[in-house]
Design a protein around this motif. Structure first.
Motif: not given
Length: 85
Positions: A1-9, A16-22, A41-47
């Protein structure tokens, strides 16, 4: 599970790959020239902003709970109460 700050980076293609897979797709809305897909995604929403005219995903960003787009989401689904504040 990726935290939001790492996802944003991540680069767009990796986001996109992370969103579609996880991630879990929640709902789509139409907003001006975009189709915006909302994911959990985990505990946060992404647009994900898709531009129809250019057939291109332009950006991926965390949901801004204070943006006027929240009304479009709340008209279709019930998001957790703390997001609607």
């Amino acid at each position: 599970m990726i935290p939001s700050h790492k996802f944003i980076a991540l680069e767009l293609k990796d986001q996109l790959k992370t969103l579609f897979l996880e991630g879990s797709f929640i709902v789509s809305i139409r907003y001006y020239g975009y189709k915006i897909n909302l994911y959990l995604l985990n505990n946060f929403y992404v647009e994900v902003f898709y531009n129809h005219k250019h057939d291109h995903i332009e950006k991926v960003q965390p949901l801004d709970k204070n943006h006027t787009r929240m009304k479009f989401y709340s008209d279709q689904i019930k998001l957790p109460g703390d997001l609607m504040c």
